[in-house]
Write an enzyme that holds these catalytic residues in place. Structure first.
Site, PDB file in Angstrom:
ATOM      1  CD  GLU A  13       8.136   1.248  -2.939  1.00 37.63           C
ATOM      2  OE1 GLU A  13       8.144   2.434  -3.788  1.00 37.63           O
ATOM      3  OE2 GLU A  13       8.311   0.208  -3.404  1.00 37.63           O
ATOM      4  N   GLY A  14       8.127   4.170   1.618  1.00 36.61           N
ATOM      5  CA  GLY A  14       8.800   5.340   2.145  1.00 36.61           C
ATOM      6  C   GLY A  14      10.303   5.321   1.679  1.00 36.61           C
ATOM      7  CG  ASP A  68       9.539  13.070   6.511  1.00 39.63           C
ATOM      8  OD1 ASP A  68       9.546  14.092   5.677  1.00 39.63           O
ATOM      9  OD2 ASP A  68       9.648  12.027   5.880  1.00 39.63           O
ATOM     10  CB  SER A  89       8.165  -1.659   1.250  1.00 36.52           C
ATOM     11  OG  SER A  89       9.079  -1.176   0.280  1.00 36.52           O
ATOM     12  CB  ILE A 128      -0.816   0.076   1.224  1.00 40.66           C
ATOM     13  CG1 ILE A 128      -0.114  -0.022   2.491  1.00 40.66           C
ATOM     14  CG2 ILE A 128      -1.962  -1.046   0.966  1.00 40.66           C
ATOM     15  CD1 ILE A 128      -0.910   0.080   3.813  1.00 40.66           C
TER      16      ILE A 128
END
Length: 533
Positions: free
Chosen positions: A32-33, A143, A37, A30
């Site tokens: 990704e960073g 972030d 994942s 669903i």
């Protein structure tokens, strides 16, 4: 992302962490960073109910201390006040999977133009609650952005996620963030690479007793996977799997798999150098070169040169080259993690002392997008252009004065006045609303045309009259429901013509160029905007 690629990655994850097969049925990938994942999975509870979870698989090259720090942030500060918590954690060799509750959420850009002002105000209030929570523990998220603050619009649920880049304040309560601070200081002083050890995290945590998976489901999710060799050629695009090859990735939480990087072969090609003919006799007679030995005065001389350069004014202003003064200065190392467009001015200018104020700046950029209807608001290719974009909004004089407070000098070729935030946001929102109205008018015309076609088909007897009550594709029932939904969305636009001054006052405090005077999360929650009846 195709279903075949999705199934292949799920099989690789099962092979990397085999114990997942006994508990979870992984449905799909669903998101990704940068360093992970995320997968959607279901598990059968002891009560017989199926529950959804989000499995975050960290890339194998992640530093063990960094993984431990993220886990501690989730366990200590998570689970309350809109901060995502953690349920379980699994580790096999260098593969780590964090199991978190799954929150079904909307993509920020998809709902931006349909949120009412009250919804936007509620969104920001809950974001401030999450930031207050983590800041109380001395956690700097670093972030903060819409894709890391999950939002379920219908259930009014929120969750701040992804602490992979988090750092600690000097008084942080997160022990692993203290360890990261020490390691960062050591690496800066010694300038040596870290030695990564794979034995700092505990092995697989015992399987929770309240999770049971029926035998039929276990058999369906167990698959064989053979490790195949992957050849990487120079210039060939590849996807990142579980082997740790780097690639450009989209943000965590967004269903976007269209961005891929390239991986090049880093093995240098050995080239034979053809030497020219040398007279052997001449080499024997040539005097030997003497290598000067380093004396203690060399270090003193270098320090004196650096001190002189530090006090010497720069000479490269308004010139298309870098002067010797700037070239001779030592480069300052400072954290600059985060997502472009959401980095605070002190991050862009490499200020070494960065606090929780950088999270409040990022929250201000989100609020700016909500009030203006524009996302992404800042979109620059590098830090200097990003600072220039901020300067056009907040003013050059204000930027220069703020930079002096944290020991930086900024020069600008022309003076830029600060813009009125209300005028800016209202003008941008009017442009967005006008474009949306044109799109909605085109949609209505298309719906009317399809409706006329269906009426003609009915008169011509193209389908059985006994089934006229069925909800056929493109039928009148469908258009009525679409019209009702459009009316609901239109009603949600109410309130943008009556945005109070308190909203822009809060925005101004969030986008304060000086981090020392920027509003805190606690102060933001007590702002008059959230107490207007």
């Amino acid at each position: 992302m195709s279903s075949g690629d999705n199934a292949e990655e799920i099989e690789k994850l099962y092979a990397a962490v085999p114990r997942l097969c006994d508990i979870f049925c992984i449905m799909q990938k669903i998101g990704e960073g940068t360093f992970s994942s995320v997968y959607l999975a279901t598990a059968r509870l002891k009560s017989g109910e199926d529950m959804k979870f989000a499995l975050k698989h960290l890339i194998p090259t992640s530093h063990p201390t960094r993984i431990a720090a993220e886990l501690e942030c989730l366990t200590v500060a998570g689970g309350e006040d809109n901060v995502m918590g953690v349920k379980y954690c699994f580790r096999n060799n260098d593969h780590v999977v964090i199991v978190m509750p799954y929150l079904e959420h909307e993509c920020f850009v998809d709902i931006l133009h349909y949120l009412s002002f009250e919804e936007a105000k509620e969104y920001m209030f809950n974001l401030f609650k999450a930031l207050r929570r983590i800041h109380e523990f001395g956690i700097v998220h670093r972030d903060v952005k819409p894709s890391n603050f999950l939002y379920n619009r219908h259930q009014k649920q929120f969750a701040l996620v992804d602490f992979g880049l988090a750092q600690g304040t000097p008084d942080t309560k997160i022990e692993q963030l203290k360890v990261l601070q020490i390691k960062k200081q050591e690496s800066c002083s010694q300038n040596k690479p870290h030695t990564i050890s794979g034995n700092r995290l505990p092995q697989n945590i015992p399987v929770p007793r309240d999770l049971v998976l029926p035998p039929s489901t276990k058999q369906s999710v167990k698959r064989l996977w053979s490790h195949s060799e992957i050849q990487i050629n120079q210039g060939v695009k590849v996807k990142e799997g579980l082997l740790g090859y780097p690639s450009q990735r989209s943000v965590f939480g967004e269903r976007n798999f269209n961005v891929h990087g390239t991986v090049t072969n880093k093995n240098p090609t050995v080239k034979a150098i053809k030497q020219s003919k040398i007279d052997v006799e001449s080499t024997k007679l040539a005097p030997k070169k003497t290598i000067p030995t380093k004396t203690p005065s060399d270090g003193v001389a270098k320090k004196s040169v650096r001190s002189i350069l530090a006090s010497t004014p720069c000479e490269c202003f308004a010139r298309n080259q870098v002067c010797f003064v700037c070239l001779g200065r030592s480069r300052q190392v400072a954290p600059r993690a985060g997502t472009p467009g959401f980095r605070a001015p002190e991050v862009l200018t490499k200020c070494p002392n960065q606090t929780t104020a950088i999270d409040m700046w990022s929250a201000g950029v989100i609020f700016l997008s909500l009030l203006s209807g524009r996302y992404h608001f800042f979109n620059a290719p590098d830090d200097m252009n990003a600072l220039a974009q901020i300067m056009t909004i907040r003013g050059s004089k204000e930027t220069i004065q703020a930079a002096k407070t944290f020991g930086k000098t900024i020069t600008c070729s022309k003076e830029l006045p600060a813009k009125n935030l209300r005028t800016l946001c209202e003008s941008l929102r009017n442009v967005c609303s006008a474009s949306m109205q044109f799109a909605e008018q085109d949609e209505l015309q298309r719906m009317r045309a399809e409706l006329q076609i269906q009426i003609l088909e009915k008169e011509d007897g193209w389908f059985d009259h006994d089934t006229h009550t069925a909800s056929l594709p493109g039928s009148t029932h469908k258009h009525e429901s679409q019209a009702e939904s459009m009316d609901i969305e239109q009603s949600n636009m109410n309130g943008w013509d009556r945005v109070p001054d308190e909203a822009y006052h809060l925005l101004d405090r969030l986008l304060d160029m000086n981090p020392a005077t920027r509003i805190t999360a606690e102060e933001a929650l007590n702002h008059p905007l959230f107490h207007i009846v």
